[in-house]
Design an enzyme around this catalytic site. Sequence first.
Site, PDB file in Angstrom:
ATOM      1  N   HIS A   1       0.800  -1.221   0.000  1.00 43.57           N
ATOM      2  CA  HIS A   1       0.000   0.000   0.000  1.00 43.57           C
ATOM      3  C   HIS A   1       0.836   1.276   0.000  1.00 43.57           C
ATOM      4  O   HIS A   1       0.280   2.375  -0.072  1.00 43.57           O
ATOM      5  CB  HIS A   1      -0.988   0.000   1.170  1.00 43.57           C
ATOM      6  CG  HIS A   1      -2.297   0.635   0.821  1.00 43.57           C
ATOM      7  ND1 HIS A   1      -3.423   0.513   1.599  1.00 43.57           N
ATOM      8  CD2 HIS A   1      -2.679   1.399  -0.237  1.00 43.57           C
ATOM      9  CE1 HIS A   1      -4.428   1.168   1.041  1.00 43.57           C
ATOM     10  NE2 HIS A   1      -4.002   1.713  -0.065  1.00 43.57           N
TER      11      HIS A   1
ATOM     12  N   ASP B   1      -9.707  -0.077   4.250  1.00 43.71           N
ATOM     13  CA  ASP B   1      -8.506  -0.694   4.801  1.00 43.71           C
ATOM     14  C   ASP B   1      -8.761  -1.042   6.263  1.00 43.71           C
ATOM     15  O   ASP B   1      -9.543  -0.351   6.945  1.00 43.71           O
ATOM     16  CB  ASP B   1      -7.352   0.322   4.704  1.00 43.71           C
ATOM     17  CG  ASP B   1      -5.964  -0.278   4.799  1.00 43.71           C
ATOM     18  OD1 ASP B   1      -5.793  -1.300   5.487  1.00 43.71           O
ATOM     19  OD2 ASP B   1      -5.031   0.298   4.202  1.00 43.71           O
TER      20      ASP B   1
ATOM     21  N   HIS C   1      -6.299  -0.679   8.212  1.00 37.27           N
ATOM     22  CA  HIS C   1      -5.293   0.197   8.813  1.00 37.27           C
ATOM     23  C   HIS C   1      -5.430   1.620   8.286  1.00 37.27           C
ATOM     24  O   HIS C   1      -5.842   1.827   7.153  1.00 37.27           O
ATOM     25  CB  HIS C   1      -3.891  -0.330   8.488  1.00 37.27           C
ATOM     26  CG  HIS C   1      -3.704  -1.781   8.804  1.00 37.27           C
ATOM     27  ND1 HIS C   1      -3.951  -2.776   7.879  1.00 37.27           N
ATOM     28  CD2 HIS C   1      -3.319  -2.400   9.947  1.00 37.27           C
ATOM     29  CE1 HIS C   1      -3.721  -3.956   8.433  1.00 37.27           C
ATOM     30  NE2 HIS C   1      -3.342  -3.760   9.688  1.00 37.27           N
TER      31      HIS C   1
ATOM     32  N   ASP D   1      -2.843   3.830   7.909  1.00 27.75           N
ATOM     33  CA  ASP D   1      -1.716   4.142   7.018  1.00 27.75           C
ATOM     34  C   ASP D   1      -1.394   5.619   6.981  1.00 27.75           C
ATOM     35  O   ASP D   1      -1.064   6.177   5.927  1.00 27.75           O
ATOM     36  CB  ASP D   1      -1.998   3.623   5.603  1.00 27.75           C
ATOM     37  CG  ASP D   1      -2.023   2.098   5.522  1.00 27.75           C
ATOM     38  OD1 ASP D   1      -1.651   1.454   6.518  1.00 27.75           O
ATOM     39  OD2 ASP D   1      -2.409   1.567   4.470  1.00 27.75           O
TER      40      ASP D   1
ATOM     41  N   HIS E   1       4.561   1.245   4.012  1.00 29.97           N
ATOM     42  CA  HIS E   1       3.168   0.962   3.640  1.00 29.97           C
ATOM     43  C   HIS E   1       2.195   1.417   4.724  1.00 29.97           C
ATOM     44  O   HIS E   1       0.997   1.510   4.470  1.00 29.97           O
ATOM     45  CB  HIS E   1       2.960  -0.522   3.281  1.00 29.97           C
ATOM     46  CG  HIS E   1       2.884  -1.469   4.435  1.00 29.97           C
ATOM     47  ND1 HIS E   1       2.241  -2.682   4.349  1.00 29.97           N
ATOM     48  CD2 HIS E   1       3.373  -1.407   5.703  1.00 29.97           C
ATOM     49  CE1 HIS E   1       2.332  -3.326   5.504  1.00 29.97           C
ATOM     50  NE2 HIS E   1       3.017  -2.576   6.333  1.00 29.97           N
TER      51      HIS E   1
ATOM     52  N   ASP F   1      -7.266  -1.602   0.043  1.00 27.93           N
ATOM     53  CA  ASP F   1      -6.378  -2.630   0.578  1.00 27.93           C
ATOM     54  C   ASP F   1      -7.234  -3.865   0.821  1.00 27.93           C
ATOM     55  O   ASP F   1      -8.253  -3.789   1.513  1.00 27.93           O
ATOM     56  CB  ASP F   1      -5.765  -2.134   1.888  1.00 27.93           C
ATOM     57  CG  ASP F   1      -4.704  -3.062   2.453  1.00 27.93           C
ATOM     58  OD1 ASP F   1      -4.890  -4.292   2.371  1.00 27.93           O
ATOM     59  OD2 ASP F   1      -3.706  -2.564   3.005  1.00 27.93           O
TER      60      ASP F   1
ATOM     61  N   ASP G   1      -6.972  -6.166   2.733  1.00 27.48           N
ATOM     62  CA  ASP G   1      -7.186  -6.533   4.141  1.00 27.48           C
ATOM     63  C   ASP G   1      -8.306  -5.708   4.775  1.00 27.48           C
ATOM     64  O   ASP G   1      -8.656  -5.928   5.938  1.00 27.48           O
ATOM     65  CB  ASP G   1      -5.891  -6.463   4.953  1.00 27.48           C
ATOM     66  CG  ASP G   1      -5.391  -5.059   5.267  1.00 27.48           C
ATOM     67  OD1 ASP G   1      -6.190  -4.105   5.326  1.00 27.48           O
ATOM     68  OD2 ASP G   1      -4.168  -4.913   5.481  1.00 27.48           O
TER      69      ASP G   1
ATOM     70  N   GLU H   1      -1.991  -4.881  -1.700  1.00 23.00           N
ATOM     71  CA  GLU H   1      -1.665  -5.883  -0.681  1.00 23.00           C
ATOM     72  C   GLU H   1      -2.163  -7.299  -0.970  1.00 23.00           C
ATOM     73  O   GLU H   1      -2.283  -8.113  -0.061  1.00 23.00           O
ATOM     74  CB  GLU H   1      -2.140  -5.425   0.717  1.00 23.00           C
ATOM     75  CG  GLU H   1      -1.520  -4.115   1.193  1.00 23.00           C
ATOM     76  CD  GLU H   1      -0.073  -4.238   1.702  1.00 23.00           C
ATOM     77  OE1 GLU H   1       0.468  -5.361   1.720  1.00 23.00           O
ATOM     78  OE2 GLU H   1       0.512  -3.184   2.061  1.00 23.00           O
TER      79      GLU H   1
END
Length: 323
Positions: free
Chosen positions: A104, A127, A129, A131, A144, A235, A237, A280
């Site tokens: 990412h 996402d 996260h 980031d 990332h 992303d 995830d 990712e």
Amino acid sequence: MREHCHLPQSIGVVGFPFSKGQPRTGAELGPGALREAGLVSQLESLGNHVIDFGDVELEPVSRDEPVMGVKNPLAVGTANKKLSDAVTKLLKQNQSIITLGGDHSMAIGSIHGHAQVEPDLVIVWVDAHADIHTPLTSPSGNIHGMPLSFLARELQDYVPDLPGFDWCSPCISVHDIAYIGLRDVDPAERAIIEKFGICSYSMQEVDKFGIREVVDRALQQLDPSGTRPIHLSFDVDGMDPSLTPSTGTPVPGGLSLRETLYLAEKIAETGRLSVLDVAEVNPALGTDDKKQMTLSNTVDVTTTFFGRHRQGNAPHGYEIPRP
């Protein structure tokens, strides 16, 4: 701002086979694996005009020492400069772009390149996260987890100069960002989100309000006029790891397939999706079955951003046969 058309669309696909923004190898295999899983042909089957421009050509960087704990800064910076240039070039050809990652950190280049053509863009960040670590707050030093801090004007006082990043001028405001799906946010990132009032919908809000309300609220907060181009940074995830297990930092309790497809449908309905990052995917992680599940679900979501409907798609110009 160029026109954002409804389907069928002209779509440029560009791969970013890069994994130096985090410690695991394999994310560089994501673009090739997504192509092999039929992404381009499925986009074309929806009536889109798709041109696959191949991968950004990346050269190995030697002597890339950590700086202030930040790992591989020169490799990440120089690679993202090439991605930024590629995205800018392709957007000027009046088409939507899909960037296939890659980790990412790719968002540094894709958003920067997007902003050179459409400076009024807004960012929907899907996402687990946030980031948005700065190089000085990141506990891991993996870039990332930092892309948004390099891009946001309000954070420039907190971001030191790093080798490879002299080209990366800040190009967005923190108020141009909306998070959806967060569930693994470090304390320093939460402090940044709260200090600057960044639009943030974690899985707690998705559970509380439902995905429809979350998407509607996020788009309304970002762009009440409903006119600005959208950069969707996805992303994989963001989805629950039961759906996309072949990714580097899976976090339980993520978006369901239904929730993610609904989000993609709503973004597609706006007619304003300009650039989509797919980040990712790591085909080197997990069993063959887990790899195939990750790729299949990622392709389904990606094509939904560009016109695939769960209710089914009638072929363009289809005539029902008569006896």
